[in-house]
Motif scaffolding. Structure first.
Motif, PDB file in Angstrom:
ATOM      1  N   ASN A  30       0.826  -1.005   0.102  1.00  0.00           N
ATOM      2  CA  ASN A  30      -0.011  -0.001  -0.036  1.00  0.00           C
ATOM      3  C   ASN A  30       0.979   1.262  -0.181  1.00  0.00           C
ATOM      4  O   ASN A  30       0.430   2.035  -0.444  1.00  0.00           O
ATOM      5  N   GLU A  31       1.838   1.298   0.502  1.00  0.00           N
ATOM      6  CA  GLU A  31       2.747   2.234   0.857  1.00  0.00           C
ATOM      7  C   GLU A  31       3.507   2.656  -0.599  1.00  0.00           C
ATOM      8  O   GLU A  31       3.597   3.939  -0.928  1.00  0.00           O
ATOM      9  N   ALA A  32       3.469   1.782  -1.570  1.00  0.00           N
ATOM     10  CA  ALA A  32       4.104   1.997  -2.828  1.00  0.00           C
ATOM     11  C   ALA A  32       3.180   2.810  -3.703  1.00  0.00           C
ATOM     12  O   ALA A  32       3.340   3.421  -4.567  1.00  0.00           O
ATOM     13  N   MET A  33       1.789   2.760  -3.372  1.00  0.00           N
ATOM     14  CA  MET A  33       0.732   2.963  -4.334  1.00  0.00           C
ATOM     15  C   MET A  33       0.198   4.313  -3.859  1.00  0.00           C
ATOM     16  O   MET A  33       0.069   4.551  -2.770  1.00  0.00           O
ATOM     17  N   ARG A  78      -4.770   2.835 -11.397  1.00  0.00           N
ATOM     18  CA  ARG A  78      -5.386   1.594 -12.260  1.00  0.00           C
ATOM     19  C   ARG A  78      -3.876   0.840 -12.668  1.00  0.00           C
ATOM     20  O   ARG A  78      -2.843   1.382 -13.127  1.00  0.00           O
ATOM     21  N   VAL A  79      -3.856  -0.397 -11.744  1.00  0.00           N
ATOM     22  CA  VAL A  79      -2.517  -1.011 -11.666  1.00  0.00           C
ATOM     23  C   VAL A  79      -2.566  -2.269 -12.256  1.00  0.00           C
ATOM     24  O   VAL A  79      -3.642  -3.239 -11.932  1.00  0.00           O
ATOM     25  N   ALA A  80      -1.664  -2.633 -13.174  1.00  0.00           N
ATOM     26  CA  ALA A  80      -1.564  -4.346 -13.509  1.00  0.00           C
ATOM     27  C   ALA A  80      -1.034  -4.972 -12.547  1.00  0.00           C
ATOM     28  O   ALA A  80      -0.098  -4.771 -11.796  1.00  0.00           O
ATOM     29  N   HIS A  89       1.396 -15.190 -12.451  1.00  0.00           N
ATOM     30  CA  HIS A  89       2.596 -15.346 -11.533  1.00  0.00           C
ATOM     31  C   HIS A  89       2.120 -14.864 -10.149  1.00  0.00           C
ATOM     32  O   HIS A  89       2.978 -14.163  -9.358  1.00  0.00           O
ATOM     33  N   ILE A  90       0.819 -15.111  -9.717  1.00  0.00           N
ATOM     34  CA  ILE A  90       0.090 -14.744  -8.563  1.00  0.00           C
ATOM     35  C   ILE A  90      -0.449 -16.100  -7.898  1.00  0.00           C
ATOM     36  O   ILE A  90      -1.370 -16.593  -8.723  1.00  0.00           O
ATOM     37  N   THR A  91      -0.426 -16.318  -6.910  1.00  0.00           N
ATOM     38  CA  THR A  91      -1.259 -17.295  -6.274  1.00  0.00           C
ATOM     39  C   THR A  91      -2.571 -16.716  -5.646  1.00  0.00           C
ATOM     40  O   THR A  91      -2.795 -15.568  -5.334  1.00  0.00           O
ATOM     41  N   LEU A  92      -3.619 -17.584  -5.603  1.00  0.00           N
ATOM     42  CA  LEU A  92      -4.967 -17.278  -4.975  1.00  0.00           C
ATOM     43  C   LEU A  92      -4.406 -16.638  -3.664  1.00  0.00           C
ATOM     44  O   LEU A  92      -5.351 -15.565  -3.118  1.00  0.00           O
ATOM     45  N   ASP A  93      -3.850 -17.267  -2.808  1.00  0.00           N
ATOM     46  CA  ASP A  93      -3.506 -16.809  -1.448  1.00  0.00           C
ATOM     47  C   ASP A  93      -2.862 -15.611  -1.443  1.00  0.00           C
ATOM     48  O   ASP A  93      -3.470 -14.518  -0.695  1.00  0.00           O
ATOM     49  N   GLN A  94      -2.021 -15.154  -2.287  1.00  0.00           N
ATOM     50  CA  GLN A  94      -1.552 -13.742  -2.333  1.00  0.00           C
ATOM     51  C   GLN A  94      -2.395 -12.847  -2.766  1.00  0.00           C
ATOM     52  O   GLN A  94      -2.554 -11.548  -2.139  1.00  0.00           O
ATOM     53  N   TRP A  95      -3.223 -12.918  -3.803  1.00  0.00           N
ATOM     54  CA  TRP A  95      -4.335 -12.262  -4.181  1.00  0.00           C
ATOM     55  C   TRP A  95      -5.180 -11.804  -2.983  1.00  0.00           C
ATOM     56  O   TRP A  95      -5.432 -10.753  -2.813  1.00  0.00           O
ATOM     57  N   GLN A  96      -5.622 -12.797  -2.401  1.00  0.00           N
ATOM     58  CA  GLN A  96      -6.847 -12.678  -1.170  1.00  0.00           C
ATOM     59  C   GLN A  96      -6.205 -11.872  -0.240  1.00  0.00           C
ATOM     60  O   GLN A  96      -6.704 -10.967   0.562  1.00  0.00           O
ATOM     61  N   ARG A  97      -5.130 -12.151   0.150  1.00  0.00           N
ATOM     62  CA  ARG A  97      -4.189 -11.707   1.479  1.00  0.00           C
ATOM     63  C   ARG A  97      -3.724 -10.306   1.152  1.00  0.00           C
ATOM     64  O   ARG A  97      -3.767  -9.343   2.192  1.00  0.00           O
ATOM     65  N   PHE A 118      -3.305  -8.457  -2.032  1.00  0.00           N
ATOM     66  CA  PHE A 118      -3.767  -7.296  -3.280  1.00  0.00           C
ATOM     67  C   PHE A 118      -5.215  -7.082  -3.295  1.00  0.00           C
ATOM     68  O   PHE A 118      -5.607  -5.859  -3.352  1.00  0.00           O
ATOM     69  N   GLN A 119      -5.952  -8.030  -3.174  1.00  0.00           N
ATOM     70  CA  GLN A 119      -7.454  -7.735  -3.270  1.00  0.00           C
ATOM     71  C   GLN A 119      -7.971  -6.541  -2.317  1.00  0.00           C
ATOM     72  O   GLN A 119      -8.807  -5.809  -2.599  1.00  0.00           O
ATOM     73  N   PRO A 120      -7.390  -6.341  -1.086  1.00  0.00           N
ATOM     74  CA  PRO A 120      -7.816  -5.372  -0.032  1.00  0.00           C
ATOM     75  C   PRO A 120      -7.607  -4.043  -0.385  1.00  0.00           C
ATOM     76  O   PRO A 120      -7.975  -3.051   0.168  1.00  0.00           O
ATOM     77  N   MET A 121      -6.481  -3.754  -1.395  1.00  0.00           N
ATOM     78  CA  MET A 121      -6.146  -2.523  -1.599  1.00  0.00           C
ATOM     79  C   MET A 121      -7.150  -1.636  -2.576  1.00  0.00           C
ATOM     80  O   MET A 121      -7.929  -2.263  -3.260  1.00  0.00           O
ATOM     81  N   GLU A 122      -7.169  -0.409  -2.371  1.00  0.00           N
ATOM     82  CA  GLU A 122      -8.023   0.580  -2.864  1.00  0.00           C
ATOM     83  C   GLU A 122      -7.592   1.025  -4.320  1.00  0.00           C
ATOM     84  O   GLU A 122      -7.355   2.380  -4.340  1.00  0.00           O
ATOM     85  N   VAL A 123      -7.271   0.082  -5.008  1.00  0.00           N
ATOM     86  CA  VAL A 123      -6.813   0.426  -6.615  1.00  0.00           C
ATOM     87  C   VAL A 123      -7.742  -0.198  -7.467  1.00  0.00           C
ATOM     88  O   VAL A 123      -8.333  -1.341  -7.128  1.00  0.00           O
ATOM     89  N   GLU A 124      -7.671   0.182  -8.754  1.00  0.00           N
ATOM     90  CA  GLU A 124      -8.316  -0.729  -9.962  1.00  0.00           C
ATOM     91  C   GLU A 124      -7.484  -1.662 -10.411  1.00  0.00           C
ATOM     92  O   GLU A 124      -6.305  -1.122 -10.962  1.00  0.00           O
TER      93      GLU A 124
END
Length: 356
Positions: A82-85, A90-92, A97-105, A107-113
């Motif tokens: 979060n600190e980086a963004m 709108r972020v790619a 190259h991402i696991t479901l666990d990484q996404w859920q824990r 990235f998903q909570p971040m307030e970006v598109e």
């Protein structure tokens, strides 16, 4: 690295993306120089950060001087990302190259598109720069030397595993950091398996022996080479017919290569030769693939490929025929696409028969 970052930023701008998170190890190394096994890159129009854990912060600082290195501890990932963004960006995110666990824990909570992408950095990597071409050619030369060694040490009575180990030792002792993949040494009916693994089966005179190998150099670049031969005169005359057909198919594939050619058209040029000879059903894989920081990367030379060849792309050309219960033949060379065709990077002798 600055040139590579500039190319990436241009793509982000074209796609109306504010930034990208890069999780692929090969993509990280390509963009930053960092070769550690854990980390994420964040790249925007004005920022370039490398987030990694305490094992690698020193290494990251040495290898990636163009990046701001951020140490991440377990449990602090979300805060660090979060600190980086900035909210609302709108972020790619590299979907493959991402696991479901990484996404859920993380990235998903971040307030970006979020915009899931595939092949964005890989498309940049497909066109090699001068330093990459030199590295791949050096890896190919080492593999050529190792194949020449194979011709001198292969003999009836040794096992596939024994020969594979001898070749790996030679490769490492002459400059490789490691092998590009587990070597294939397949003899007799085992050579009918395109991805056979070495076994304790003994080599016999007069039968096909396929060796598929590659080097990985300390700079991370790879090579890939295949030769098929008999120790002594072939016991079955089919070998000469099959070998000649595969060699003709490879020559047809090589002759077709040029910038702008569709990957599927390259495959078709070689495949048609094999089909015309009546062996179409026995060519069970694609004609080739890109080689670089990974031994299998874009572009693909395959019937279903959507890729188009560009100048300075490096690809394999490896047709094969595999007859169940008897054996197979594959011949593979590494080439770089040039403005008017292609140039061979591998030069190992093609010897269908060597002394037993």
């Amino acid at each position: 690295m600055n040139t590579r970052l500039a190319r990436l930023r241009a793509v982000l701008s074209d796609r109306q993306l504010d930034a990208i998170w890069v999780g692929s190890a090969a993509n990280r190394r390509y963009l930053s120089g960092f070769s550690g096994s854990a980390g994420w890159l964040y790249v925007s129009a004005s920022a370039a950060s490398l987030l990694t854990d305490g094992r690698y912060t020193g290494q990251a600082g040495q290898q990636a001087p163009d990046f701001t290195v951020v140490r991440v501890t377990r449990g602090s990932e979300v805060a660090a990302f979060n600190e980086a963004m900035r909210p609302g960006q709108r972020v790619a995110l590299e979907a493959t190259h991402i696991t479901l666990d990484q996404w859920q824990r993380w990235f998903q909570p971040m307030e970006v598109e979020w915009v899931f992408t595939t092949g964005l950095v890989e498309e940049l990597r497909a066109q090699k720069d001068a330093s990459e071409l030199a590295a791949i050619e050096a890896a190919a030369q080492l593999t050529d030397q190792t194949m020449a060694y194979a011709y001198t040490v292969a003999r009836p009575g040794m096992s596939e595993q024994e020969l594979a180990w001898m070749l790996e030792v030679y490769l490492r002792e002459h400059g490789a950091q490691g092998v590009a993949f587990e070597f294939i040494v397949a003899s007799g009916p085992n050579s009918a398996l395109p991805h056979a693994r070495p076994t304790d089966r003994l080599l016999h005179a007069g039968e096909p022996i396929t060796i598929d190998m590659g080097a990985r150099l300390p700079n991370g670049y790879h090579s890939d080479l295949t030769r098929t031969f008999c120790l002594g005169e072939p016991a079955d005359e089919r070998f000469r017919t099959v070998y000649a057909t595969v060699l003709a198919a490879q020559h047809a594939g090589l002759a077709a290569l040029r910038p702008g050619l569709a990957g599927r058209a390259a495959d078709e040029a070689a495949r048609q030769v094999i089909e015309n000879a009546g062996y179409g059903e026995y060519f069970s894989h694609s004609l080739g693939h890109g080689v670089g920081l990974e031994v299998h990367e874009m572009p693909a030379l395959a019937p279903s490929s959507q890729d188009t060849l560009a100048t300075n792309a490096v690809v394999t050309v490896e047709p094969g025929i595999y007859l169940p219960g008897w054996g197979g033949v594959r011949i593979e060379d590494l080439v770089v696409i040039t403005p008017d065709g292609c140039r061979l990077l591998s030069h190992a002798a093609e010897l269908p028969v060597i002394a037993a």
